[in-house]
Structure formats: structure tokens, C-alpha cells
Design an enzyme around this catalytic site. Structure first.
Site, PDB file in Angstrom:
ATOM      1  CE  LYS A  52     -90.441  59.340 -82.519  1.00  0.00           C
ATOM      2  NZ  LYS A  52     -89.321  58.998 -81.605  1.00  0.00           N
ATOM      3  CB  SER A  77     -86.105  52.762 -85.339  1.00  0.00           C
ATOM      4  OG  SER A  77     -86.236  53.966 -84.628  1.00  0.00           O
ATOM      5  CD  GLU A 203     -77.617  65.163 -84.304  1.00  0.00           C
ATOM      6  OE1 GLU A 203     -78.297  64.887 -85.287  1.00  0.00           O
ATOM      7  OE2 GLU A 203     -76.482  65.679 -84.385  1.00  0.00           O
ATOM      8  N   GLY A 207     -74.106  59.738 -84.695  1.00  0.00           N
ATOM      9  CA  GLY A 207     -75.139  60.167 -85.646  1.00  0.00           C
ATOM     10  C   GLY A 207     -75.354  61.665 -85.567  1.00  0.00           C
ATOM     11  CG  ASP A 209     -78.362  63.469 -88.876  1.00  0.00           C
ATOM     12  OD1 ASP A 209     -78.235  62.662 -87.941  1.00  0.00           O
ATOM     13  OD2 ASP A 209     -79.436  64.046 -89.132  1.00  0.00           O
ATOM     14  CB  SER A 303     -87.258  61.644 -75.495  1.00  0.00           C
ATOM     15  OG  SER A 303     -86.138  60.792 -75.547  1.00  0.00           O
TER      16      SER A 303
HETATM   17  C1  LIG Z   1     -88.170  59.444 -81.643  1.00  0.00           C
HETATM   18  C2  LIG Z   1     -87.419  59.628 -80.404  1.00  0.00           C
HETATM   19  C3  LIG Z   1     -86.486  60.667 -80.261  1.00  0.00           C
HETATM   20  C4  LIG Z   1     -86.160  61.605 -81.385  1.00  0.00           C
HETATM   21  O1  LIG Z   1     -87.271  62.374 -81.766  1.00  0.00           O
HETATM   22  P1  LIG Z   1     -87.316  63.152 -83.162  1.00  0.00           P
HETATM   23  O2  LIG Z   1     -88.632  63.810 -83.192  1.00  0.00           O
HETATM   24  O3  LIG Z   1     -87.131  62.149 -84.247  1.00  0.00           O
HETATM   25  O4  LIG Z   1     -86.169  64.102 -83.134  1.00  0.00           O
HETATM   26  C5  LIG Z   1     -85.869  60.818 -79.042  1.00  0.00           C
HETATM   27  N1  LIG Z   1     -86.114  59.971 -78.009  1.00  0.00           N
HETATM   28  C6  LIG Z   1     -86.999  58.972 -78.105  1.00  0.00           C
HETATM   29  C7  LIG Z   1     -87.213  58.084 -76.922  1.00  0.00           C
HETATM   30  C8  LIG Z   1     -87.687  58.766 -79.303  1.00  0.00           C
HETATM   31  O5  LIG Z   1     -88.561  57.755 -79.392  1.00  0.00           O
END
Ligand SMILES: *Cc1c(COP(=O)(O)O)cnc(C)c1O
Length: 317
Positions: A52, A77, A203, A207, A209, A303
Site C-alpha cells: 500500500k 483498517s 478473497e 467476504g 463480495d 501483499s
Molecule cells: C489492502 C490489502 C489488501 C487488499 O488490497 P485491495 O487493493 O483493497 O484489494 C491485501 N493485502 C494486504 C496486506 C492489504 O493491506
């Protein structure tokens, strides 16, 4: 206004020298388990511990003088909050972050540590988007949402861009899915650099969706899901992210919390890395597609790695 791969390229230029170019990891054990060649893009090793930072830094570096002075407001969050707080600090912009009061303690503390002014709310009762808009209107601040924003999407796409530049074209690519910023940005990079690659969003089961939206053709809203994947507790895809996902993604898959824990254990035991539950979505899904993946070159986007160490230990025990 459509978002293109050119926007991802521009974002890569803006974050260069500020974001880490994270490593691509491989594991003989993972390859043996799946009978495939797997490339893990390790965004758990990104600054502040998740991809992010890419989208946040890209978005904030485009602020004009007036926006920089009034500051940024964000609701999150967790990881988006830290990403905005750190990016704002690096760029000298004041940041106000709206976080759920039950967000992981490490994420709230880290956000404050980066200099963010934290405002908490009840995620099961209050609407964070409304709180954010009100703050933005009253104080002239610019709201940067966690996923449904062109600069955020373009920034998130830079991780996949780096992956393909490093390892070449892939047959399959598994990407974690919350609101779809990461998946839609990854899609833009994938279509440009590995056009034939089959792209899957993943997902948590509770959740789904995104899966419902993908299969029904319109954005489905759900209540805040109860899952250990706190980064994917989003209630709906975005109006910018959904059309990109709808157009280019093969399918949206789901995995259970138990499968996430198994993947967390694999990463810790076999690859010696800490991955937060949400970061395990991609690999957990790939493990369920063994037959199809045999002999293929497979990308997995890890991620993030932000999980309280006590919670990490509790989940694994
Ligand atoms: C935010 C986040 C996601 C999901 O990313 P989106 O862009 O909202 O789909 C997945 N893994 C981690 C660790 C995140 O912080």
C-alpha cells in the site's frame, strides 16, 4: 477517465528511490508441492510492510501546494493508514487517519508512530467513508481512499510491473483481493507485460463480495465479513476497480481462514518469512489448483506482513 498501463509507468517513476524494489522469492518446497515454478513477489518486505505504500506515495506526490498545506485524510483498517501516514511524513504533508477501534494494535501504533493523527470509529456501526468525507469538507483536506482512486490503483500496479520485468512472462498470477486496488493495478501491468497470463483475484470465503460481483456483473455490497484476513474485510469493490477486474480477470477465488493459516505456517516454516493472513490469500488459492498449475510458471503476490507477533503465534499454535 480510464486508467492505463502508462499511469502505472508514471507511478513507478514517482515512487522510485522511495519505495523498495521488493525481492522475488522462490521455494524448492513450494515448487515441489505444486509441480510448478512459483515466483513470490514479497511485498511483506515493502516499506511499512505492505504494497500500500506504493499507491499512497504515488497519490500524495501528485498533491498541489494547496493540498499539501491542508493535508490528507484517509480511512483504513490498517495498512492504507500506515501507508498514508508514512508517505505524508516523507513528503511533509499533515495526515489524519480514520481507523476502526478494533484494528490490530500494531497497526494503530505504527500509524501514530509515523506521525498520523488517528481518529477511531466502530466498524460494525459507523460509516467510515461518511466520517472521512465530513472531515475533508470541514477542513479542506484531500481524502485518499484505500482503493478506488486512479493514483492509488496505478501505484499498486507497480509491484506486478516489477515482477514481470524481473521474471518475464507467467502463465498464472494470483493476487489478493479486498477492494481491488491491487488487483486492478496488477491487471494493467499484466496485460501490458504478460498478455496471455491468467489472472486470479483471491478473497476470504467469508467476504466473497468480489466473487459475487464478478459473477453477477454488478457491484455487490456485503456486511463487514468476519475473517482473519483483516486487509480484505472490504464490503464492496470500487467503481474504478470493478470494471477493470470484470474485463480482464479470469475469475475470483476464495479460501478459508484455515487455509490462510496453513499458508502462513508454510511461509514461516519453509521460507522464513512473516506474512499476515491477508497476504496469504494468493498462495492459499494456488495450492488448491495443483492439477491445472502443473508445469506452469506461476506468480503469487504476497501483499503484506503486518501482524501482531502474539497474534501470529496464536494463529499458528
Ligand atoms: C489492502 C490489502 C489488501 C487488499 O488490497 P485491495 O487493493 O483493497 O484489494 C491485501 N493485502 C494486504 C496486506 C492489504 O493491506
Amino acid at each position: 477517465m480510464s486508467i492505463t498501463y502508462e499511469d502505472v509507468v508514471a507511478a513507478a517513476g514517482r515512487i522510485e528511490g522511495h519505495a523498495h524494489r521488493t525481492p522475488v522469492l522462490t521455494s524448492r518446497t513450494a515448487n515441489d508441492e505444486l509441480g510448478a515454478e512459483i515466483f513470490f513477489k514479497a511485498e511483506n518486505m515493502q516499506r511499512m510492510g505492505a504494497f500500500k505504500f506504493r499507491g499512497a506515495f504515488n497519490a500524495l506526490s501528485r498533491f498541489n501546494e494547496e493540498q499539501r498545506k491542508a493535508g490528507v485524510v484517509a480511512f483504513s483498517s490498517g495498512n492504507h493508514a500506515q501507508a498514508i501516514a508514512l508517505s505524508a511524513k516523507l513528503l511533509g504533508i499533515p495526515a489524519t487517519i480514520i481507523m476502526p477501534e478494533d484494528a490490530p494494535a500494531s497497526k494503530i501504533a505504527a500509524t501514530r508512530g509515523y506521525g498520523g493523527n488517528v481518529v477511531t470509529y466502530d466498524r460494525y456501526k459507523e460509516d467510515r467513508e461518511a466520517i472521512g468525507r465530513k472531515l475533508a469538507e470541514e477542513n479542506g483536506m484531500t481524502l485518499i481512499p484505500p482503493y478506488d482512486h486512479a493514483d492509488v490503483i496505478a501505484g499498486q500496479g507497480t509491484a506486478a510491473k516489477e515482477l514481470f520485468e524481473e521474471v518475464g512472462e507467467l502463465d498464472y498470477f494470483f493476487v489478493c483481493l479486498g477492494g481491488g486496488g491491487l488487483l486492478s493495478g496488477s491487471t494493467l501491468a499484466t496485460r501490458a507485460l504478460s498478455p496471455k497470463c491468467k489472472l486470479y483475484g483471491v478473497e476470504p470465503e467469508a467476504g466473497n463480495d468480489g466473487q459475487q460481483s464478478f459473477r453477477s456483473g454488478s457491484i455487490v455490497h456485503i456486511d463487514t465479513p468476519k475473517t482473519i484476513a483483516d486487509g480484505a474485510q472490504t464490503q464492496h469493490l470500487g467503481s474504478l476497480t470493478f470494471p477493470i477486474i470484470q474485463r480482464e480477470v479470469e475469475d475470483i477465488l476464495t479460501v478459508s481462514d484455515a487455509e490462510l493459516v496453513d499458508a502462513m505456517r508454510f511461509f514461516a516454516a519453509r521460507m522464513k518469512i512473516v506474512v499476515e493472513p491477508t497476504g496469504c490469500l494468493g498462495f492459499a488459492a494456488a495450492r488448491k489448483m495443483k492439477e491445472e498449475l502443473r508445469g506452469k510458471r506461476v506468480g503469487v503476490l504476497i501483499s503484506g506482513g503486518n501482524v501482531d507477533i502474539e497474534r501470529f503465534a496464536a494463529l499458528l499454535s
